[in-house]
Design an enzyme around this catalytic site. Structure first.
Site, PDB file in Angstrom:
ATOM      1  N   GLY A 240       0.810  -1.211   0.000  1.00  0.00           N
ATOM      2  CA  GLY A 240       0.000   0.000   0.000  1.00  0.00           C
ATOM      3  C   GLY A 240       0.843   1.261   0.000  1.00  0.00           C
ATOM      4  O   GLY A 240       0.692   2.127  -0.840  1.00  0.00           O
ATOM      5  N   PHE A 241       1.711   1.395   1.026  1.00  0.00           N
ATOM      6  CA  PHE A 241       2.676   2.504   1.117  1.00  0.00           C
ATOM      7  C   PHE A 241       2.025   3.881   1.183  1.00  0.00           C
ATOM      8  O   PHE A 241       2.648   4.887   0.870  1.00  0.00           O
ATOM      9  CB  PHE A 241       3.674   2.456  -0.049  1.00  0.00           C
ATOM     10  CG  PHE A 241       4.256   1.100  -0.303  1.00  0.00           C
ATOM     11  CD1 PHE A 241       5.040   0.484   0.664  1.00  0.00           C
ATOM     12  CD2 PHE A 241       4.018   0.428  -1.490  1.00  0.00           C
ATOM     13  CE1 PHE A 241       5.572  -0.776   0.453  1.00  0.00           C
ATOM     14  CE2 PHE A 241       4.550  -0.836  -1.703  1.00  0.00           C
ATOM     15  CZ  PHE A 241       5.330  -1.434  -0.731  1.00  0.00           C
ATOM     16  N   ILE A 466      -0.952  -5.238   5.146  1.00  0.00           N
ATOM     17  CA  ILE A 466      -0.662  -4.804   3.781  1.00  0.00           C
ATOM     18  C   ILE A 466       0.642  -5.416   3.264  1.00  0.00           C
ATOM     19  O   ILE A 466       1.284  -4.874   2.367  1.00  0.00           O
ATOM     20  CB  ILE A 466      -0.629  -3.270   3.691  1.00  0.00           C
ATOM     21  CG1 ILE A 466       0.418  -2.664   4.626  1.00  0.00           C
ATOM     22  CG2 ILE A 466      -1.998  -2.695   4.004  1.00  0.00           C
ATOM     23  CD1 ILE A 466       0.567  -1.144   4.479  1.00  0.00           C
ATOM     24  N   ARG A 589      10.391  -2.161  20.989  1.00  0.00           N
ATOM     25  CA  ARG A 589      10.552  -3.612  21.080  1.00  0.00           C
ATOM     26  C   ARG A 589      10.173  -4.238  19.743  1.00  0.00           C
ATOM     27  O   ARG A 589       9.126  -3.937  19.176  1.00  0.00           O
ATOM     28  CB  ARG A 589       9.658  -4.169  22.194  1.00  0.00           C
ATOM     29  CG  ARG A 589       9.918  -5.636  22.507  1.00  0.00           C
ATOM     30  CD  ARG A 589       9.032  -6.124  23.618  1.00  0.00           C
ATOM     31  NE  ARG A 589       9.285  -7.514  23.939  1.00  0.00           N
ATOM     32  CZ  ARG A 589       8.459  -8.288  24.637  1.00  0.00           C
ATOM     33  NH1 ARG A 589       7.328  -7.769  25.112  1.00  0.00           N
ATOM     34  NH2 ARG A 589       8.748  -9.534  24.884  1.00  0.00           N
ATOM     35  N   THR A 595      10.073 -10.328  10.090  1.00  0.00           N
ATOM     36  CA  THR A 595       9.330  -9.368   9.273  1.00  0.00           C
ATOM     37  C   THR A 595       9.789  -7.938   9.535  1.00  0.00           C
ATOM     38  O   THR A 595       9.720  -7.089   8.640  1.00  0.00           O
ATOM     39  CB  THR A 595       7.822  -9.496   9.533  1.00  0.00           C
ATOM     40  OG1 THR A 595       7.562  -9.422  10.943  1.00  0.00           O
ATOM     41  CG2 THR A 595       7.294 -10.822   9.005  1.00  0.00           C
ATOM     42  N   GLN A 599      10.952  -5.170   6.711  1.00  0.00           N
ATOM     43  CA  GLN A 599      10.433  -3.810   6.602  1.00  0.00           C
ATOM     44  C   GLN A 599      11.570  -2.789   6.515  1.00  0.00           C
ATOM     45  O   GLN A 599      11.530  -1.870   5.702  1.00  0.00           O
ATOM     46  CB  GLN A 599       9.550  -3.500   7.814  1.00  0.00           C
ATOM     47  CG  GLN A 599       8.176  -4.121   7.747  1.00  0.00           C
ATOM     48  CD  GLN A 599       7.329  -3.467   6.674  1.00  0.00           C
ATOM     49  OE1 GLN A 599       6.923  -2.325   6.787  1.00  0.00           O
ATOM     50  NE2 GLN A 599       7.073  -4.208   5.612  1.00  0.00           N
ATOM     51  N   LYS A 661       7.175   0.607  19.310  1.00  0.00           N
ATOM     52  CA  LYS A 661       7.130   1.961  18.744  1.00  0.00           C
ATOM     53  C   LYS A 661       6.515   1.901  17.345  1.00  0.00           C
ATOM     54  O   LYS A 661       5.345   2.198  17.149  1.00  0.00           O
ATOM     55  CB  LYS A 661       8.534   2.568  18.664  1.00  0.00           C
ATOM     56  CG  LYS A 661       9.062   3.126  19.982  1.00  0.00           C
ATOM     57  CD  LYS A 661      10.369   3.853  19.726  1.00  0.00           C
ATOM     58  CE  LYS A 661      10.887   4.544  20.961  1.00  0.00           C
ATOM     59  NZ  LYS A 661      12.154   5.273  20.687  1.00  0.00           N
ATOM     60  N   GLY A 662       7.307   1.509  16.358  1.00  0.00           N
ATOM     61  CA  GLY A 662       6.855   1.462  14.973  1.00  0.00           C
ATOM     62  C   GLY A 662       8.040   1.596  14.056  1.00  0.00           C
ATOM     63  O   GLY A 662       8.936   2.401  14.306  1.00  0.00           O
ATOM     64  N   GLU A 665       8.247   2.974   8.512  1.00  0.00           N
ATOM     65  CA  GLU A 665       8.713   4.066   7.658  1.00  0.00           C
ATOM     66  C   GLU A 665      10.119   4.557   7.959  1.00  0.00           C
ATOM     67  O   GLU A 665      10.776   5.147   7.100  1.00  0.00           O
ATOM     68  CB  GLU A 665       7.716   5.228   7.760  1.00  0.00           C
ATOM     69  CG  GLU A 665       6.465   4.933   6.962  1.00  0.00           C
ATOM     70  CD  GLU A 665       5.221   5.627   7.481  1.00  0.00           C
ATOM     71  OE1 GLU A 665       4.678   6.449   6.746  1.00  0.00           O
ATOM     72  OE2 GLU A 665       4.799   5.352   8.618  1.00  0.00           O
TER      73      GLU A 665
END
Length: 704
Positions: A240-241, A466, A589, A595, A599, A661-662, A665
């Site tokens: 998707g991005f 996605i 974490r 995966t 990313q 966190k994430g 991107e």
């Protein structure tokens, strides 16, 4: 094999749906069968601005299999008087066939629906549309700043702290440079596809998107429907991005299904995606840095200009990239837009930060050169204790740890700082570095966890996988929260009937969903009686994290990283080859290292692609793109990335139940700057305009 009941989070785990994907059992939106399915094909404008005078539909309607042609004379009416889930008005492009105006080349002007996709395409290509064209303007450049205006978008347009003029005047060294990035496109592997049908008075849409609640809400708003009367499903998504929100194909499918009262599928072609799926706006940026002789920043100014369409305002907030990065007495940033006759840009992986970091991190490298400082040392000397502009404490900030670990593994200590001195045959060699940062946040979401009678657990959450491995990550989170093996967890997602949850975007999906799943699992465990039988319907607990998320203390929350690149440049041909890349990140974490690394590597390769390859160019005479396909739009391939590594330092978020966190991107941020800085180190020539094409290397003098 059964996974251990504890410690699932943090262990490498293959995708739970991986077998289905490689065997074809996992079906995507464009391949799910429906009885009596019809196919729609969008017809796009061939002029960049004007009016539709007429459409020659009679001959097309007589073609084999054609069921209808929808256009502004006969399409269902829609409304745009609502605010979307993201808090902004809808892009007028999705209000299809409501008037005769054409706002850009590639504007949807009709939908041909037929019994087969082939019949629909042939008829669509045969449809003759007559226009009254008008003069158009698609030319973007830094000189358009005089016509631009400040616009907030999803971040404040202008943020100022301190006296910029005084800071620059008091500085021993000043960098004042301009940088540009071109128009870039998402191009996920799976094209945008949607099937709409009415079932028992309820609209059902099977789609490829980044948030079914988002799409369902937009369709309910557009067609004035009760939100409960719209169901959107999106089980498997092939990338998707940022592009897979609400687009013309979904609206067209709903219109046709409403008119024909049968299922209708609309799939974008690759070329259509270049004008209908959004893109990253080109940018023109100016960075001014003023520093003391020891490298301490007195002033930081970052101004950015991007284009937007004539009908919809979208801001690429590149100037915001430095608001959390470096301490400076005076800190001024501003994002501005200029309206042109082009398709509407949209969110694209690391919106703002990706192009903004190229300018800022290149300017930092230039400042280090002029000061005679090591580029890493300069960044360390300007490390802020609190948010440089906000003054808020950081949730955690381990950027220094990333640079130190990255420098050790990359062999930075042995680097000769002089440019253009390393050679290997015909190649000039150089290394570069840059910092990375992307904001992280949690958004309210709901989840349900059911203890089944057979001893398994079903997790229901309207997450969107996605291609990032969200199903697998949530399986690991649920297994730890319930203290059971992962093979006893089933995750259902991608269905608006599962309840509200945040979209997959902004690097906030996994954190937000995991929080909701953990809360529901904890509630379920508290309600279970040890040894008691589970009834046939199971026992279900639900969660809503709205209160908990709202109670979070105000802090600067970001993932950070340090990017490193080594390049080889052939001064005779202008060829630039990236030999190796290394990224070290502090991204909370890590739920699933397998995966997560995918990313980060994907983001870094995209940054390399941004630095050397990607560039969509508009023809000023037609308003369209040259080579709007994957033959004309170049992206990095395997041969462009001989050796690349991504790793992380320990960085759990103390305010998150799982420590997440994430990282979706942060991998792309700074990567282009690291490559560009390495090209300078190899050649002694600074490239401030992306991509660094061979002709630009030759023109600049690659052996300088």
């Amino acid at each position: 094999m059964t996974t251990a009941t504890r410690g699932a989070v943090g262990s490498a785990h293959t995708r739970v749906e991986g077998r289905d994907k490689v065997t074809g059992a996992a079906r995507y939106a464009g391949e799910i069968p429906f009885a009596d399915l019809a196919h729609g094909w969008l017809v796009l404008s061939t002029v960049a601005r004007g009016r539709i005078r007429s459409l020659d539909t009679e001959a097309v309607l007589a073609m084999p299999g054609v069921l209808t042609v929808l256009h502004h004379h006969n399409a269902p009416r829609v409304t745009t008087d609502y605010v979307s889930l993201l808090g902004v008005p809808p892009d007028p492009t999705v209000a299809l066939f409501q008037h005769d105006r054409v706002a850009h080349r590639g504007w949807p002007v009709a939908l041909v629906v037929a019994e087969t996709s082939e019949q629909a395409r042939e008829a669509a290509e045969a449809l003759v549309v007559h226009y009254d064209p008008e003069p158009h303007d698609v030319a973007f450049s830094a000189e358009r700043d005089a016509e631009a205006y400040a616009a907030d978008g999803h971040l404040p347009a202008v943020v100022e702290k301190g006296d910029l003029g005084a800071g620059l005047a008091a500085s021993a060294v000043v960098v004042d440079e301009r940088y540009t990035t071109p128009e870039e496109h998402h191009n996920p592997m799976e094209p945008h596809a949607a099937t709409a049908r009415w079932e028992g008075g309820r609209l059902e849409v099977v789609d490829s998107n980044q948030g079914t609640n988002w799409v369902a809400g937009e369709l309910a708003g557009l067609f004035s429907l009760d939100p409960a009367a719209v169901r959107v499903r999106s089980e498997h998504v092939g990338g998707g991005f940022g592009s897979k929100g609400v687009r013309a194909h979904q609206v067209a499918a709903v219109m046709a299904a409403t008119v024909l009262q049968r299922p209708v599928r609309v799939v974008m072609t690759r070329r259509q995606m270049f004008s209908l799926a959004g893109y990253r706006s080109p940018t023109a940026q100016r960075v001014r840095l003023g520093a003391d002789p020891d490298g301490r920043l007195r002033a930081l100014e970052h101004r950015s200009l991007n284009l937007t369409s004539a009908v919809y305002e979208f801001v690429e907030p590149s100037a915001a990239a430095g608001r959390s990065m470096y301490a400076a007495d005076a800190h001024h940033t501003a994002s501005r837009v200029v309206r042109l006759d082009v398709p509407s840009p949209t969110w694209m992986r690391a919106p703002g930060e990706a192009p903004g970091s190229f300018a800022l991190e290149s300017a930092l490298d230039e400042l280090a050169e002029r000061l005679g400082l090591d580029p890493i040392e300069l960044r360390l000397r300007n490390e802020p204790a609190v948010g440089p502009v906000s003054g808020l404490p950081f949730g955690s900030r381990n950027l220094i740890a990333c640079f130190r670990e990255g420098a050790r593994r990359f062999g930075w200590a042995g680097r000769d700082p002089r440019p253009g001195v390393r050679r290997e045959g015909r190649w000039l060699l150089g290394t570069g570095t840059a910092a990375a940062s992307f904001p992280t946040t949690a958004m309210p979401s709901t989840a349900a966890v059911t203890a089944e009678a057979d001893g398994t657990y079903t997790v229901r959450i309207n997450a969107a996988d996605i291609g990032t491995g969200a199903r697998t990550a949530l399986t690991l989170v649920a297994a730890d929260a319930l203290e059971v093996p992962t093979d006893r967890i089933r995750v259902r997602l991608g269905d608006s009937d599962l309840g509200p949850a945040i979209i997959a975007g902004g690097s906030m999906g996994t954190r937000s969903w995991a929080w909701a799943v953990t809360a529901a699992a904890d509630e379920l465990r508290r309600g279970l009686v040890p040894g008691a039988d589970i009834p046939p319907e199971g026992i279900t607990a639900r969660s809503d994290t709205a209160e908990a998320v709202a109670a979070l203390a105000q802090k600067e929350r970001h993932s950070f990283g340090a990017q490193f690149a080594e390049v080889a440049v052939d001064p005779a041909t202008g060829e630039v080859r990236v030999r190796r890349m290394l990224g070290i990140f502090a991204a909370g974490r890590i739920v699933n290292p397998l995966t997560a690394r995918n990313q980060l590597l994907g983001g870094m390769i995209w940054g390399l692609s941004m630095a050397l390859h990607e560039e969509a160019v508009r023809d000023p005479s037609s308003g369209g793109l040259y080579g709007a396909d994957l033959a004309g739009y170049h992206v990095a391939a395997h041969a462009d990335v001989p050796h690349i590594e991504a790793d992380w330092v320990d960085d759990p978020d103390p305010d998150d139940p799982v420590g997440i966190k994430g990282l979706g991107e942060v991998g792309i941020v700074g990567a282009a700057a690291a490559v560009a800085n390495a090209v300078w180190h190899a050649t002694g020539v600074r490239h401030r305009n992306l991509p660094i094409r061979p002709d630009r290397v030759l023109l600049a003098g690659g052996d300088a």
